[in-house]
Design a protein around this motif. Structure first.
Motif, PDB file in Angstrom:
ATOM      1  N   VAL A  89      27.773  10.975   5.988  1.00 41.46           N
ATOM      2  CA  VAL A  89      26.925  11.390   6.734  1.00 41.46           C
ATOM      3  C   VAL A  89      25.424  10.908   6.189  1.00 41.46           C
ATOM      4  CG1 VAL A  89      25.494  13.642   7.174  1.00 41.46           C
ATOM      5  CG2 VAL A  89      27.938  13.660   7.194  1.00 41.46           C
ATOM      6  N   THR A  90      25.255  10.589   5.104  1.00 42.98           N
ATOM      7  CA  THR A  90      24.336   9.942   4.352  1.00 42.98           C
ATOM      8  C   THR A  90      24.215   8.549   5.016  1.00 42.98           C
ATOM      9  OG1 THR A  90      24.396  11.121   2.467  1.00 42.98           O
ATOM     10  CG2 THR A  90      23.263   9.014   2.032  1.00 42.98           C
ATOM     11  N   ARG A  91      25.159   7.704   5.187  1.00 48.92           N
ATOM     12  CA  ARG A  91      25.043   6.335   5.653  1.00 48.92           C
ATOM     13  C   ARG A  91      24.807   6.448   7.195  1.00 48.92           C
ATOM     14  NH1 ARG A  91      30.720   5.882   4.545  1.00 48.92           N
ATOM     15  NH2 ARG A  91      30.797   6.041   2.312  1.00 48.92           N
ATOM     16  N   TRP A  92      25.062   7.714   8.039  1.00 47.61           N
ATOM     17  CA  TRP A  92      24.474   7.664   9.306  1.00 47.61           C
ATOM     18  C   TRP A  92      22.926   7.827   9.212  1.00 47.61           C
ATOM     19  CZ3 TRP A  92      28.388  11.803  11.248  1.00 47.61           C
ATOM     20  CH2 TRP A  92      29.771  11.193  11.181  1.00 47.61           C
ATOM     21  N   ALA A  93      22.604   8.509   8.223  1.00 47.49           N
ATOM     22  CA  ALA A  93      21.153   9.024   7.940  1.00 47.49           C
ATOM     23  C   ALA A  93      20.265   7.334   7.683  1.00 47.49           C
ATOM     24  CB  ALA A  93      20.693  10.000   7.157  1.00 47.49           C
ATOM     25  N   LYS A  94      20.813   6.639   6.886  1.00 52.39           N
ATOM     26  CA  LYS A  94      20.280   5.599   6.454  1.00 52.39           C
ATOM     27  C   LYS A  94      20.236   4.506   7.523  1.00 52.39           C
ATOM     28  CE  LYS A  94      21.124   5.820   1.387  1.00 52.39           C
ATOM     29  NZ  LYS A  94      22.038   5.180   0.275  1.00 52.39           N
ATOM     30  N   ALA A  95      21.382   4.738   8.350  1.00 59.02           N
ATOM     31  CA  ALA A  95      21.474   3.638   9.449  1.00 59.02           C
ATOM     32  C   ALA A  95      20.644   4.275  10.721  1.00 59.02           C
ATOM     33  CB  ALA A  95      22.898   3.592   9.975  1.00 59.02           C
ATOM     34  N   GLY A  96      19.930   5.417  10.680  1.00 52.69           N
ATOM     35  CA  GLY A  96      19.141   5.969  11.623  1.00 52.69           C
ATOM     36  C   GLY A  96      20.150   6.585  12.876  1.00 52.69           C
ATOM     37  N   LYS A  97      21.240   6.873  12.847  1.00 55.37           N
ATOM     38  CA  LYS A  97      21.962   7.617  13.790  1.00 55.37           C
ATOM     39  C   LYS A  97      21.820   9.047  13.661  1.00 55.37           C
ATOM     40  CE  LYS A  97      25.484   3.925  13.797  1.00 55.37           C
ATOM     41  NZ  LYS A  97      26.865   3.593  13.550  1.00 55.37           N
ATOM     42  N   LEU A  98      21.316   9.514  12.546  1.00 52.06           N
ATOM     43  CA  LEU A  98      20.854  10.962  12.363  1.00 52.06           C
ATOM     44  C   LEU A  98      19.588  11.119  11.697  1.00 52.06           C
ATOM     45  CD1 LEU A  98      22.299  13.638  12.680  1.00 52.06           C
ATOM     46  CD2 LEU A  98      23.485  13.433  10.651  1.00 52.06           C
ATOM     47  N   THR A  99      18.867  11.809  11.982  1.00 54.01           N
ATOM     48  CA  THR A  99      17.554  12.231  11.327  1.00 54.01           C
ATOM     49  C   THR A  99      17.726  12.984  10.268  1.00 54.01           C
ATOM     50  OG1 THR A  99      16.399  11.919  13.421  1.00 54.01           O
ATOM     51  CG2 THR A  99      15.080  12.672  11.741  1.00 54.01           C
ATOM     52  N   SER A 100      17.218  12.619   9.114  1.00 53.54           N
ATOM     53  CA  SER A 100      17.267  13.642   7.771  1.00 53.54           C
ATOM     54  C   SER A 100      15.752  13.810   7.325  1.00 53.54           C
ATOM     55  CB  SER A 100      17.906  12.776   6.609  1.00 53.54           C
ATOM     56  OG  SER A 100      17.216  11.836   6.147  1.00 53.54           O
ATOM     57  N   ILE A 101      15.678  14.996   6.827  1.00 49.97           N
ATOM     58  CA  ILE A 101      14.496  15.473   6.329  1.00 49.97           C
ATOM     59  C   ILE A 101      14.727  15.601   4.641  1.00 49.97           C
ATOM     60  CG2 ILE A 101      12.923  17.472   6.105  1.00 49.97           C
ATOM     61  CD1 ILE A 101      13.983  18.124   8.935  1.00 49.97           C
ATOM     62  N   ARG A 102      13.701  15.066   4.004  1.00 49.93           N
ATOM     63  CA  ARG A 102      13.813  15.352   2.391  1.00 49.93           C
ATOM     64  C   ARG A 102      13.336  16.368   2.013  1.00 49.93           C
ATOM     65  NH1 ARG A 102      16.478  11.091  -0.664  1.00 49.93           N
ATOM     66  NH2 ARG A 102      16.788   9.229   0.743  1.00 49.93           N
ATOM     67  N   THR A 103      14.160  17.239   1.129  1.00 51.32           N
ATOM     68  CA  THR A 103      13.353  18.312   0.365  1.00 51.32           C
ATOM     69  C   THR A 103      12.462  17.798  -0.995  1.00 51.32           C
ATOM     70  OG1 THR A 103      15.164  18.419  -1.484  1.00 51.32           O
ATOM     71  CG2 THR A 103      15.529  19.877   0.806  1.00 51.32           C
ATOM     72  N   LEU A 104      11.754  18.693  -1.456  1.00 54.34           N
ATOM     73  CA  LEU A 104      10.982  18.179  -2.366  1.00 54.34           C
ATOM     74  C   LEU A 104      11.692  17.846  -3.595  1.00 54.34           C
ATOM     75  CD1 LEU A 104       8.348  20.980  -2.670  1.00 54.34           C
ATOM     76  CD2 LEU A 104       7.898  18.932  -1.849  1.00 54.34           C
ATOM     77  N   GLY A 105      12.887  18.173  -3.644  1.00 56.86           N
ATOM     78  CA  GLY A 105      13.835  17.570  -4.842  1.00 56.86           C
ATOM     79  C   GLY A 105      14.470  16.387  -4.412  1.00 56.86           C
ATOM     80  N   GLY A 106      14.259  15.849  -3.222  1.00 51.91           N
ATOM     81  CA  GLY A 106      14.670  14.574  -2.673  1.00 51.91           C
ATOM     82  C   GLY A 106      16.261  14.496  -2.011  1.00 51.91           C
ATOM     83  N   HIS A 107      16.660  15.936  -1.835  1.00 54.67           N
ATOM     84  CA  HIS A 107      17.799  15.888  -1.216  1.00 54.67           C
ATOM     85  C   HIS A 107      17.645  16.006   0.341  1.00 54.67           C
ATOM     86  CE1 HIS A 107      19.635  17.160  -4.856  1.00 54.67           C
ATOM     87  NE2 HIS A 107      18.628  18.023  -5.033  1.00 54.67           N
ATOM     88  N   ARG A 108      18.756  15.565   1.160  1.00 53.13           N
ATOM     89  CA  ARG A 108      18.596  15.303   2.485  1.00 53.13           C
ATOM     90  C   ARG A 108      18.983  16.515   3.208  1.00 53.13           C
ATOM     91  NH1 ARG A 108      18.462   9.791   4.297  1.00 53.13           N
ATOM     92  NH2 ARG A 108      19.299   8.350   2.532  1.00 53.13           N
ATOM     93  N   ARG A 109      18.287  17.106   4.355  1.00 52.06           N
ATOM     94  CA  ARG A 109      18.804  17.957   5.127  1.00 52.06           C
ATOM     95  C   ARG A 109      18.435  17.470   6.248  1.00 52.06           C
ATOM     96  NH1 ARG A 109      20.226  19.295   0.968  1.00 52.06           N
ATOM     97  NH2 ARG A 109      19.845  21.272  -0.256  1.00 52.06           N
ATOM     98  N   TYR A 110      19.302  18.175   7.389  1.00 49.97           N
ATOM     99  CA  TYR A 110      19.625  17.715   8.842  1.00 49.97           C
ATOM    100  C   TYR A 110      19.374  18.993   9.843  1.00 49.97           C
ATOM    101  CZ  TYR A 110      21.905  13.958   6.286  1.00 49.97           C
ATOM    102  OH  TYR A 110      22.180  13.071   5.641  1.00 49.97           O
ATOM    103  N   ARG A 111      18.603  18.779  10.855  1.00 52.53           N
ATOM    104  CA  ARG A 111      18.252  19.720  11.775  1.00 52.53           C
ATOM    105  C   ARG A 111      19.770  20.056  12.492  1.00 52.53           C
ATOM    106  NH1 ARG A 111      13.825  15.997  12.702  1.00 52.53           N
ATOM    107  NH2 ARG A 111      11.924  17.021  11.750  1.00 52.53           N
ATOM    108  N   GLU A 112      19.879  21.392  12.490  1.00 48.35           N
ATOM    109  CA  GLU A 112      21.102  21.932  13.046  1.00 48.35           C
ATOM    110  C   GLU A 112      21.306  21.540  14.530  1.00 48.35           C
ATOM    111  OE1 GLU A 112      23.547  26.018  13.294  1.00 48.35           O
ATOM    112  OE2 GLU A 112      21.555  26.341  13.116  1.00 48.35           O
ATOM    113  N   SER A 113      20.217  21.686  15.123  1.00 48.92           N
ATOM    114  CA  SER A 113      20.160  21.397  16.796  1.00 48.92           C
ATOM    115  C   SER A 113      20.574  20.067  16.996  1.00 48.92           C
ATOM    116  CB  SER A 113      18.807  21.702  17.520  1.00 48.92           C
ATOM    117  OG  SER A 113      17.744  21.009  16.949  1.00 48.92           O
TER     118      SER A 113
END
Length: 67
Positions: free
Chosen positions: A26-50
């Motif tokens: 999932v992280t690789r998909w985000a880095k490749a732009g296949k899935l949009t990630s949002i970064r938390t203040l702590g630097g963790h990735r989160r993904y929009r459920e929709s």
């Protein structure tokens, strides 16, 4: 507050469970732009459920995981 902020966000582990893949995939998909990630203040990735559900259902107009 925008609509995106009110939308439920998923962790990489939750997304991985939905797609039956490893969370690192999932992280690789985000880095490749296949899935949009949002970064938390702590630097963790989160993904929009929709967005995740649209990809899972193969809704037209979203990026394909098989590119």
């Amino acid at each position: 507050m925008t609509n995106h902020e009110a939308e439920p966000l998923l962790t990489p582990a939750e997304v991985a469970t939905m797609f039956r893949v490893d969370p690192k995939t999932v992280t690789r998909w985000a880095k490749a732009g296949k899935l949009t990630s949002i970064r938390t203040l702590g630097g963790h990735r989160r993904y929009r459920e929709s967005e995740v559900r649209a990809l899972l259902s193969g809704t037209p107009g979203t990026d394909s995981m098989g590119q």
